[in-house]
Design an enzyme around this catalytic site. Structure first.
Site, PDB file in Angstrom:
ATOM      1  N   ASP A  67       0.854  -1.200   0.000  1.00 48.09           N
ATOM      2  CA  ASP A  67       0.000   0.000   0.000  1.00 48.09           C
ATOM      3  C   ASP A  67       0.893   1.255   0.000  1.00 48.09           C
ATOM      4  O   ASP A  67       0.991   1.958   1.003  1.00 48.09           O
ATOM      5  CB  ASP A  67      -0.894  -0.070   1.253  1.00 48.09           C
TER       6      ASP A  67
HETATM    7  C1  SPV Z   1      -7.455   2.261   3.227  1.00 51.44           C
HETATM    8  O1  SPV Z   1      -8.474   1.573   3.383  1.00 51.44           O
HETATM    9  O2  SPV Z   1      -6.677   2.077   2.297  1.00 51.44           O
HETATM   10  C2  SPV Z   1      -7.182   3.353   4.159  1.00 51.44           C
HETATM   11  C3  SPV Z   1      -7.675   3.273   5.534  1.00 51.44           C
HETATM   12  O3  SPV Z   1      -6.474   4.263   3.788  1.00 51.44           O
HETATM   13  S1  SPV Z   1      -6.370   2.633   6.486  1.00 51.44           S
HETATM   14  O4  SPV Z   1      -5.964   1.360   5.937  1.00 51.44           O
HETATM   15  O5  SPV Z   1      -6.856   2.523   7.853  1.00 51.44           O
HETATM   16  O6  SPV Z   1      -5.265   3.588   6.432  1.00 51.44           O
HETATM   17 MG    MG Z   2      -5.487   3.863   1.981  1.00 53.92          MG
END
Ligand code: SPV
Ligand code: MG
Length: 303
Positions: A67
Site C-alpha cells: 500500500d
Molecule cells: C485504506 O483503506 O486504504 C485506508 C484506511 O487508507 S487505512 O488502511 O486505515 O489507512
Molecule cells: Mg489507503
C-alpha cells in the site's frame, strides 16, 4: 428482466445530498463489481449502506502490491467504473497523497471521468505507508500550507462542482498534537476541502471524539468522516451523536473474502474432495444468477 435506464445524476451530487440529509452515512469498502453489489444488497430491517469506499490498501493487496501508491490512480479508476456497472452507490475514493502537486490536475480529472463521487487526499509526503503502521515506519506529514495548496489545486482542476474533496488528517496517526491537527483541518477547509476525514490508530475513540467535538464548534456543517478500524467497538450512534457524518468500514469485505478463501482452499486439501468446502460456499447457481442477463440494471448515477 427489464434493464432500468440509468438517470444522469452525477455521483458527487448524490453524495452531497446524502451528507446534507444529516444522517451519519455507512460507507462500506468494495473492491470489485461483485463486492460492490454485495455491499449494496446488504439490508437489516431498513438499514443499508449509503456509499462505497475504494480503499488503497485493499486495491493494492488485490494486485499483490504494498500500500505505497504503487497502483496508479488510472488503474484504480477502471475498477471504480466496473463497480458502477454493478452498484448505484456513490464511490468515495481513497486517493492517498494524490501524488505530486503537478500530478493533481490530471489525477482529479481522471477521477471525475471515472464517475467517482468523492476523493480523499491525505496530508503526508514521501513514500506513503498505511496509516495503521503509524510511527512504526518512517512516514512524514506534509507542510500545512503546501498541502492546502494541493487541495486548492484539486478543487481548481475539477471540471464540474459535483465531485467532493475530503482532506484526510494523518497527524493523530503520527502522534502529532491535537491542536496542530485541528489547525490543519481549519486550513484545509479554508483551502477548499468539502469535508475532512480524521484518522486514528488508537484502540479507543477518545482522540477522535475530542477532534470531532472541537472541529464541530467552528464548522457545524462540514462533513466529517471517520475510519474506526481500530476502535470498531464504538456504536454507530455514539459517533453520530458527537457529530460524525460518515463511518467507513475500510477493509472488511476483502479481509472476510481472504479468510473464507484460505479456509476453503485448506478444506479441499484436508478432505481430498469438495464436500466440506461446498458447505463454505454459495451455490454455483447463485453465482450464475448474480449477474445473469441484468448487466447494467443498477446504474443510477452518471458513469
Ligand atoms: C485504506 O483503506 O486504504 C485506508 C484506511 O487508507 S487505512 O488502511 O486505515 O489507512
Ligand atoms: Mg489507503
Amino acid at each position: 428482466m427489464a434493464i432500468e435506464s440509468p438517470s444522469l445524476a452525477p455521483a458527487g451530487a448524490v453524495l452531497r445530498e446524502l451528507f446534507a440529509s444529516g444522517q451519519t452515512l455507512r460507507i462500506m469498502e468494495a473492491h470489485c463489481a461483485l463486492s460492490a453489489r454485495i455491499a449494496e444488497d446488504a439490508m437489516v430491517s431498513t438499514q443499508t449502506f449509503d456509499a462505497l469506499w475504494s480503499s488503497s490498501l485493499c486495491e493494492s493487496a488485490l494486485l499483490g502490491a504494498p500500500d505505497i501508491e504503487l497502483v496508479s490512480i488510472k488503474e484504480r479508476v477502471q475498477n471504480c467504473i466496473t463497480m458502477q456497472q454493478a452498484s448505484s452507490l456513490p464511490i468515495i475514493f481513497d486517493g492517498d497523497t494524490g501524488g505530486d502537486l503537478a500530478h493533481i490536475p490530471y489525477n482529479i480529472r481522471t477521477l471525475e471521468r471515472g464517475g467517482v463521487a468523492a476523493v480523499v487526499l491525505e496530508d503526508k509526503v514521501g513514500l506513503k505507508r498505511n496509516s495503521l503502521l503509524g510511527v512504526e515506519v518512517p512516514q512524514f506529514l506534509a507542510d500545512t500550507a503546501q498541502f492546502a495548496e494541493k487541495l486548492s489545486a484539486a478543487k481548481g482542476a475539477q471540471r464540474s462542482d459535483s465531485m467532493m474533496l475530503f482532506a484526510r488528517l494523518e497527524g493523530l496517526c503520527l502522534d502529532q498534537p491535537m491542536d496542530d491537527t485541528l489547525h490543519r483541518a481549519g486550513a484545509y477547509v479554508a483551502a477548499g476541502a468539502d469535508g475532512v476525514l480524521i484518522h486514528s490508530r488508537s484502540r479507543q475513540p477518545t482522540e477522535i471524539l475530542t477532534f470531532v467535538q472541537a472541529f464541530r464548534k467552528d464548522h457545524p456543517h462540514v462533513p466529517i468522516i471517520v475510519v474506526p478500524t481500530t476502535y470498531g467497538h464504538v456504536p454507530h450512534q455514539e459517533l453520530a451523536d458527537v457529530g460524525v457524518s460518515g463511518v467507513i468500514y475500510a477493509n472488511h469485505m476483502l479481509r472476510a473474502a481472504v479468510k473464507a478463501m484460505a479456509q476453503v482452499a485448506e478444506q479441499i486439501l484436508i478432505d481430498g474432495n469438495t464436500v466440506g468446502a461446498e458447505e463454505l460456499c454459495i451455490d454455483s447457481r447463485d453465482l450464475i444468477a448474480a449477474f445473469d442477463l441484468a448487466p447494467v440494471a443498477r446504474a443510477k448515477v452518471e458513469a
